[in-house]
Structure formats: C-alpha cells, structure tokens
Design an enzyme around this catalytic site. Structure first.
Site, PDB file in Angstrom:
ATOM      1  N   GLU A   1     -27.503-112.738   1.956  1.00 41.32           N
ATOM      2  CA  GLU A   1     -26.316-112.603   1.104  1.00 41.32           C
ATOM      3  C   GLU A   1     -25.580-113.950   0.995  1.00 41.32           C
ATOM      4  O   GLU A   1     -24.375-114.048   1.234  1.00 41.32           O
ATOM      5  CB  GLU A   1     -25.372-111.510   1.638  1.00 41.32           C
ATOM      6  CG  GLU A   1     -24.519-110.887   0.565  1.00 41.32           C
ATOM      7  CD  GLU A   1     -23.738-109.663   1.022  1.00 41.32           C
ATOM      8  OE1 GLU A   1     -22.971-109.127   0.203  1.00 41.32           O
ATOM      9  OE2 GLU A   1     -23.908-109.237   2.180  1.00 41.32           O
TER      10      GLU A   1
ATOM     11  N   TYR B   1     -33.320-109.379   2.589  1.00 41.11           N
ATOM     12  CA  TYR B   1     -32.023-108.714   2.402  1.00 41.11           C
ATOM     13  C   TYR B   1     -32.274-107.493   1.530  1.00 41.11           C
ATOM     14  O   TYR B   1     -32.341-107.581   0.306  1.00 41.11           O
ATOM     15  CB  TYR B   1     -31.017-109.665   1.751  1.00 41.11           C
ATOM     16  CG  TYR B   1     -29.702-109.030   1.382  1.00 41.11           C
ATOM     17  CD1 TYR B   1     -29.036-108.184   2.270  1.00 41.11           C
ATOM     18  CD2 TYR B   1     -29.102-109.277   0.144  1.00 41.11           C
ATOM     19  CE1 TYR B   1     -27.831-107.602   1.930  1.00 41.11           C
ATOM     20  CE2 TYR B   1     -27.891-108.706  -0.206  1.00 41.11           C
ATOM     21  CZ  TYR B   1     -27.258-107.870   0.692  1.00 41.11           C
ATOM     22  OH  TYR B   1     -26.056-107.276   0.362  1.00 41.11           O
TER      23      TYR B   1
ATOM     24  N   ASP C   1     -31.264-108.167   7.030  1.00 44.09           N
ATOM     25  CA  ASP C   1     -30.422-106.985   6.815  1.00 44.09           C
ATOM     26  C   ASP C   1     -31.263-105.946   6.076  1.00 44.09           C
ATOM     27  O   ASP C   1     -31.520-106.074   4.885  1.00 44.09           O
ATOM     28  CB  ASP C   1     -29.191-107.384   6.003  1.00 44.09           C
ATOM     29  CG  ASP C   1     -28.252-106.210   5.745  1.00 44.09           C
ATOM     30  OD1 ASP C   1     -28.547-105.097   6.234  1.00 44.09           O
ATOM     31  OD2 ASP C   1     -27.239-106.415   5.054  1.00 44.09           O
TER      32      ASP C   1
ATOM     33  N   ASN D   1     -30.300-102.779   5.779  1.00 43.58           N
ATOM     34  CA  ASN D   1     -29.349-101.850   5.145  1.00 43.58           C
ATOM     35  C   ASN D   1     -29.650-100.389   5.458  1.00 43.58           C
ATOM     36  O   ASN D   1     -29.386 -99.505   4.636  1.00 43.58           O
ATOM     37  CB  ASN D   1     -29.315-102.068   3.626  1.00 43.58           C
ATOM     38  CG  ASN D   1     -28.021-102.747   3.185  1.00 43.58           C
ATOM     39  OD1 ASN D   1     -26.949-102.421   3.685  1.00 43.58           O
ATOM     40  ND2 ASN D   1     -28.122-103.685   2.267  1.00 43.58           N
TER      41      ASN D   1
ATOM     42  N   ASP E   1     -18.863-109.819   7.843  1.00 42.51           N
ATOM     43  CA  ASP E   1     -18.782-108.426   8.276  1.00 42.51           C
ATOM     44  C   ASP E   1     -20.005-108.017   9.086  1.00 42.51           C
ATOM     45  O   ASP E   1     -20.072-106.891   9.583  1.00 42.51           O
ATOM     46  CB  ASP E   1     -18.608-107.496   7.069  1.00 42.51           C
ATOM     47  CG  ASP E   1     -19.707-107.685   6.039  1.00 42.51           C
ATOM     48  OD1 ASP E   1     -20.391-108.721   6.067  1.00 42.51           O
ATOM     49  OD2 ASP E   1     -19.883-106.795   5.180  1.00 42.51           O
ATOM     50  N   HIS E   2     -20.974-108.925   9.208  1.00 43.16           N
ATOM     51  CA  HIS E   2     -22.133-108.731  10.071  1.00 43.16           C
ATOM     52  C   HIS E   2     -22.076-109.739  11.210  1.00 43.16           C
ATOM     53  O   HIS E   2     -21.392-110.766  11.113  1.00 43.16           O
ATOM     54  CB  HIS E   2     -23.442-108.940   9.302  1.00 43.16           C
ATOM     55  CG  HIS E   2     -23.718-107.894   8.265  1.00 43.16           C
ATOM     56  ND1 HIS E   2     -24.767-107.011   8.356  1.00 43.16           N
ATOM     57  CD2 HIS E   2     -23.087-107.605   7.102  1.00 43.16           C
ATOM     58  CE1 HIS E   2     -24.780-106.226   7.298  1.00 43.16           C
ATOM     59  NE2 HIS E   2     -23.760-106.560   6.516  1.00 43.16           N
TER      60      HIS E   2
ATOM     61  N   CYS F   1       2.938 -92.280  10.115  1.00 46.58           N
ATOM     62  CA  CYS F   1       1.743 -91.443  10.263  1.00 46.58           C
ATOM     63  C   CYS F   1       2.019 -90.325  11.254  1.00 46.58           C
ATOM     64  O   CYS F   1       2.891 -90.436  12.128  1.00 46.58           O
ATOM     65  CB  CYS F   1       0.550 -92.294  10.714  1.00 46.58           C
ATOM     66  SG  CYS F   1       0.690 -92.972  12.377  1.00 46.58           S
TER      67      CYS F   1
ATOM     68  N   HIS G   1       0.692 -91.239  15.306  1.00 43.07           N
ATOM     69  CA  HIS G   1       1.317 -92.248  16.164  1.00 43.07           C
ATOM     70  C   HIS G   1       2.770 -92.501  15.819  1.00 43.07           C
ATOM     71  O   HIS G   1       3.437 -93.267  16.526  1.00 43.07           O
ATOM     72  CB  HIS G   1       0.546 -93.573  16.048  1.00 43.07           C
ATOM     73  CG  HIS G   1      -0.932 -93.441  16.209  1.00 43.07           C
ATOM     74  ND1 HIS G   1      -1.808 -93.369  15.142  1.00 43.07           N
ATOM     75  CD2 HIS G   1      -1.705 -93.362  17.320  1.00 43.07           C
ATOM     76  CE1 HIS G   1      -3.048 -93.271  15.585  1.00 43.07           C
ATOM     77  NE2 HIS G   1      -3.022 -93.253  16.904  1.00 43.07           N
TER      78      HIS G   1
ATOM     79  N   CYS H   1      -2.960 -94.200   7.993  1.00 43.70           N
ATOM     80  CA  CYS H   1      -2.633 -94.833   9.270  1.00 43.70           C
ATOM     81  C   CYS H   1      -3.092 -96.286   9.249  1.00 43.70           C
ATOM     82  O   CYS H   1      -4.171 -96.616   8.764  1.00 43.70           O
ATOM     83  CB  CYS H   1      -3.301 -94.071  10.405  1.00 43.70           C
ATOM     84  SG  CYS H   1      -2.970 -94.757  12.058  1.00 43.70           S
TER      85      CYS H   1
ATOM     86  N   CYS I   1      -5.548 -92.335  13.010  1.00 42.02           N
ATOM     87  CA  CYS I   1      -5.429 -90.883  12.895  1.00 42.02           C
ATOM     88  C   CYS I   1      -5.789 -90.454  11.477  1.00 42.02           C
ATOM     89  O   CYS I   1      -6.054 -91.283  10.605  1.00 42.02           O
ATOM     90  CB  CYS I   1      -4.017 -90.423  13.260  1.00 42.02           C
ATOM     91  SG  CYS I   1      -2.721 -91.053  12.161  1.00 42.02           S
TER      92      CYS I   1
END
EC number: 3.1.11.2
Length: 516
Positions: free
Chosen positions: A47, A155, A196, A198, A302-303, A467, A470, A493, A507
């Site tokens: 990516e 990928y 990846d 996926n 994010d990986h 929320c 909490h 939340c 939550c």
C-alpha cells in the site's frame, strides 16, 4: 542469516513518524532511516499509494539498497507494493505481477502455471492494481548448497461488503496467487509469500471472531485452508504446500494482531486482527526458518511490520535486474552535454561558414533599407497637420480679458469669523475633559449590550452528552456509509474500542445528533 520484513506502510509518502520522527518523507535520509530501523536484508512494503509520475528520487533510490516498485495502473494514490533489497541480497531476477502480462522478457522469473481458466483481459485487470512483485534470490544453506528462493511481495484486495464484485476480484486474485506460487515451487524454487493477505485465518487471529456470522465459512478463510498445511505435525484437514511461519513458532499465542482501526483507537487496547503473514513452503519453514515475529511497537501505519529469520545466507547477483528503479530514465542519472542540444552529432567541421556570411550581410542590408523607407513615410505624414486641431499650448495662453482685471484687488476673508467667540486654551481643555467623562458610562453600557448580543448569537456548540457507561463526554461521528443515514451525525463513547469484558474500553452508548 537472512532477515525478511513485510509492512503495510499505508502510504510511502507519509511522514512515517513511528520511525523517522518528524523528518519529511522527501528527505534523502528519511526512508533510509526507516529501512535501517527495520534491520532486514529484504523489506517488502505494501500500500505504497504512489504511481510512477509522483515517485521521487529519495523514495526510489536509497543508498545501500536496490528497489523495485509495482504501481497501480487503474487509480492514482492507490495500492502499490515495493521491495527493497540490500546490496548484499541483490536478486538475480525480478518481475511485476502474477500473470506475466507485464513481463518484459528481460530478467523475468517465469513459471506461471496453468492459467487457462482466466481470460487475457482478466489477467490484465488482476495485475493492473500493482498488488504483487516477485524477486528471485540465490541462497546458500549451512551445508554449502546453493538454492533458489522466490519472494512474492503481495497486497491482496479487500472485500467491501457493499461491493460484491470486489469479493469476486479478491477470490480470483487469491486463485492466481496460488497458481503462481505452486508453479514456482514445482519448478524447484523455494517460495515465500509475504505481505497483507487481508484475511484473518483463524478465530485466534481475530479480536471478535465469535460475533461474526459464519466465521469459518468465509471464502477467504477457506482459501487459506487449502493453501496452508497444519503447523508442525498436527493432524488436521489442512494439507497445503505452505505454512504460516508465525503459527509454526507461536501456535497458541493470543492477541497477536497486526492491524487495528485508527478511527476507533483500537490499537491502544490491542483490539485488532492478524492480516499480515510470512508464508513459506513446508520444507523451507521446517529446515531453515529460525524465528517469525511481529513488531507491534513500530508506529506509522494502521499495520505493524512482520518478519522472519532464515538460517541461510544470500548470494548477491553481480548486477541488478532490469526492473530496478535505478535504471528508470528519470533516475538513471545520465547527464547530457549542452553541445548535444546545439550541434548535430554528425556535423562537419566549421569550414563553410564564410560562404554563408554574404547572405546574412544581404539580409542585414535589406533590413535597414526597409526601416529607412518606413521612417520616411512616417515623416511625410507627420508634416501634414490635421484640420481643426489645436495645439496643447493653446489652452495655457492667457486670455485678453485677464489683462484688464489683473489690477483689481480681491477682498480677503478673515481667518476667524467675527460671530465666534474666542476661548482660552484652559477653557477648551476643561470642556474636553468634561465631555470625555460623560462618554465613559455610555460607551461601557454600549459595550456590554454588544457583548451580550454576540454571546446570544454565537453561543457555540452545545455541550457533548455523557456516555452511559462511564459518564464521560462523548465524541461526535459522521455516517459515511451509503444509505438513508448518510451524512448524519451521532454521539458515541470517546474511549478506544476494546474487548467487551474490559471496563476501560468503549461502552455501547449511541445517540443521534439533533439537526441544528
């Protein structure tokens, strides 16, 4: 030892703050620092989100490495993979794509298998998104035997639930990948598939597999069942030619995830899935793999990176394959002399130049003659005055009437009107002070009125609701999925997503925002 690392980098032009700090990606040393921190002989990135027209030299040419890119031909800033090999692990061959459609017949790897079930157009479409690049290396075992190792940097597509055609595309890509990998294996090469994929293969590889319907029946997971064999000597239905190297060394490790949702902040509580793999053929994993690992501490995407260590040494090729980015014309570095742009290469010595000189002189003589003719014509026209046209100076000549009235004295006006009474400087100052004192309360009242008015008009957003789990302020989100609620705002939340049993995780509070 040969160390290989794979990482879905989520955009190679991003700052990569996890490793390179605040250094911009266009810095000549930014990517070099990333590769050095990963400390691998071969680094496979997925990516990359670049096309050839936007690829810059600092990203393409890294000192000490030779790189190979596959770009998306269908969309800009989408998909794409890149393989960086240290000069000590230079491949003997390289090829873009799985089908051979983009093969250049110059240093290609070959071994495509039987692809009769695909049309030529389908093969081109499958490889047009820049999702695979192959490099072939010579390795030497501890016994001194030289073997061939082919790395498939891949990928795999994501199957969007709202687009059924993408699931079909994904499964066809899986099928083509398997055909190519098994063909290379049958030709005598060891094969590593890394990248990846996926798909989270087993329930242990997903944070919330129990809540997903028909988890085991997912087409991607069924495909992996057929591709992989059971780790070790475990009995089971999986009899494929390849092994998941991480599960071979860590068969029971829980919460070993490689991908997390950025929007929900799930990485904070390690609530994700394992989508990135280093797969090897069975004999290679059992005989030469020494370790398989994850690097969740590495930020910037994010990986997280994954990798493996093989108990072999790499025999570098003497020359990089033709697809190496350093051979691209825009990065080749060959500089032409300026004479090549000014003088033809086959030009005779300058001997005939005097012959050409009279013609230039004739042209030069013709030009002044034309200029003289033109100038004489202008002078002739200038000598003819236009009718009824006064000179500019005629407007400034004194009139005859002014000479008669020049001796008349005009009455002078007094500087101060006799109707106004004169005041001393002290009286004026006292009047000013009294006037300013009277204005102070009026200005103060006016300021307060204006402040109250604008506060009522610009009161700001209403406070966030709390929320239910909490009693903490929520966060506002927007529906981005196509449907009747697209674009609507809602509250949820603000805590990161995590296991339902963890009280510190998000939550289930949800509330639609009222339209303003």
């Amino acid at each position: 030892m040969l160390r290989v690392v794979s990482w879905n980098i989520n955009g190679i032009r991003s700052p990569l703050q996890g490793l390179a700090g605040q250094e911009p990606s266009n810095s000549p040393t930014a990517l070099r620092r990333v590769l050095d921190e990963l400390d691998a002989d071969i680094v496979c990135l997925q990516e990359t989100k670049v096309t050839r027209d936007v690829l810059t030299e600092p990203l393409a040419i890294v000192e000490g490495y030779n790189s190979y890119f596959s770009f998306s031909r269908s969309r800009s800033g989408y998909s794409g993979v890149a393989t960086f090999c240290k000069d000590s692990a230079t491949p003997v061959a390289a090829e873009e794509g799985l089908s051979g459609v983009f093969a250049t017949l110059n240093g290609d790897i070959g071994c495509y298998g039987n692809t009769d079930e695909f049309t030529q157009e389908e093969l081109r479409v499958l490889d047009s998104e820049g999702r695979a690049f192959l490099t072939q290396h010579k390795i030497r075992t501890l016994e001194g035997k030289e073997k061939t190792l082919t790395l498939i940097n891949v990928y795999c597509p994501h199957a969007d639930p709202g687009k059924p055609e993408r699931l079909t595309f994904k499964m066809r890509f899986y099928r083509l990948l398997q055909i190519r990998a098994e063909a290379l294996l049958a030709a005598g090469s060891h094969v590593i598939i890394l990248g990846d994929l996926n798909t989270a293969h087993r329930p242990i590889d997903h944070c919330d597999a129990s809540s997903l319907e028909c988890f085991e029946e997912d087409p991607g997971r069924k495909w992996m069942d057929g591709l992989l064999s059971n780790p070790g000597n475990e009995a089971g239905p999986h009899i494929g030619h390849f092994m998941d190297s991480f599960r071979y060394f860590h068969p029971k490790q829980q919460r070993a995830f490689t991908c997390w949702s950025v929007v929900s902040g799930a990485r904070h509580l390690n609530y994700g899935s394992r989508l990135d793999y280093v797969l090897g053929d069975r004999s290679l994993v059992i005989d030469t793999f020494q370790a398989s690992f994850l690097l969740p501490e590495v930020m910037g995407s994010d990986h997280c990176p994954v990798g493996a260590v093989l108990n072999v040494s790499c025999v570098p090729a003497k020359q990089c394959p033709a697809l190496c980015t350093r051979f691209l014309p825009e990065f080749a570095g060959t500089q032409l002399k300026i004479l090549r742009f000014l003088v033809p290469l086959e030009q005779e010595p300058v001997k005939e130049q005097p012959v050409l000189q009279p013609s230039h002189q004739i042209q030069a003589q013709k030009q002044p003659s034309k200029a003289r003719i033109h100038s004489t014509r202008l002078r002739k026209t200038q000598g003819v005055p236009k009718r009824n046209q006064k000179s500019l100076m005629s407007y400034f000549q004194p009139s005859s009437n002014l000479s008669q009235t020049s001796d008349v004295e005009l009455p002078t006006l007094p500087l101060v009107s006799p109707l106004t009474s004169t005041k001393t400087a002290e009286e004026v100052a006292m009047a000013t002070v009294v006037k300013e004192k009277n204005k102070v309360p009026e200005a103060k009242d006016e300021k307060e009125v204006r402040t109250a008015f604008w506060k009522s008009m610009l009161s700001g957003p209403s406070p966030m609701p709390l929320c239910g789990g909490h009693r903490e302020p929520c966060v506002m989100r927007t529906v981005k999925k196509a449907g009747p609620n697209f674009g609507r705002h809602f509250y949820m939340c603000a805590r990161p997503r995590g296991p339902p049993s963890d009280p510190s995780s998000r939550c289930n509070f949800f509330l639609w925002s009222r339209p303003s």
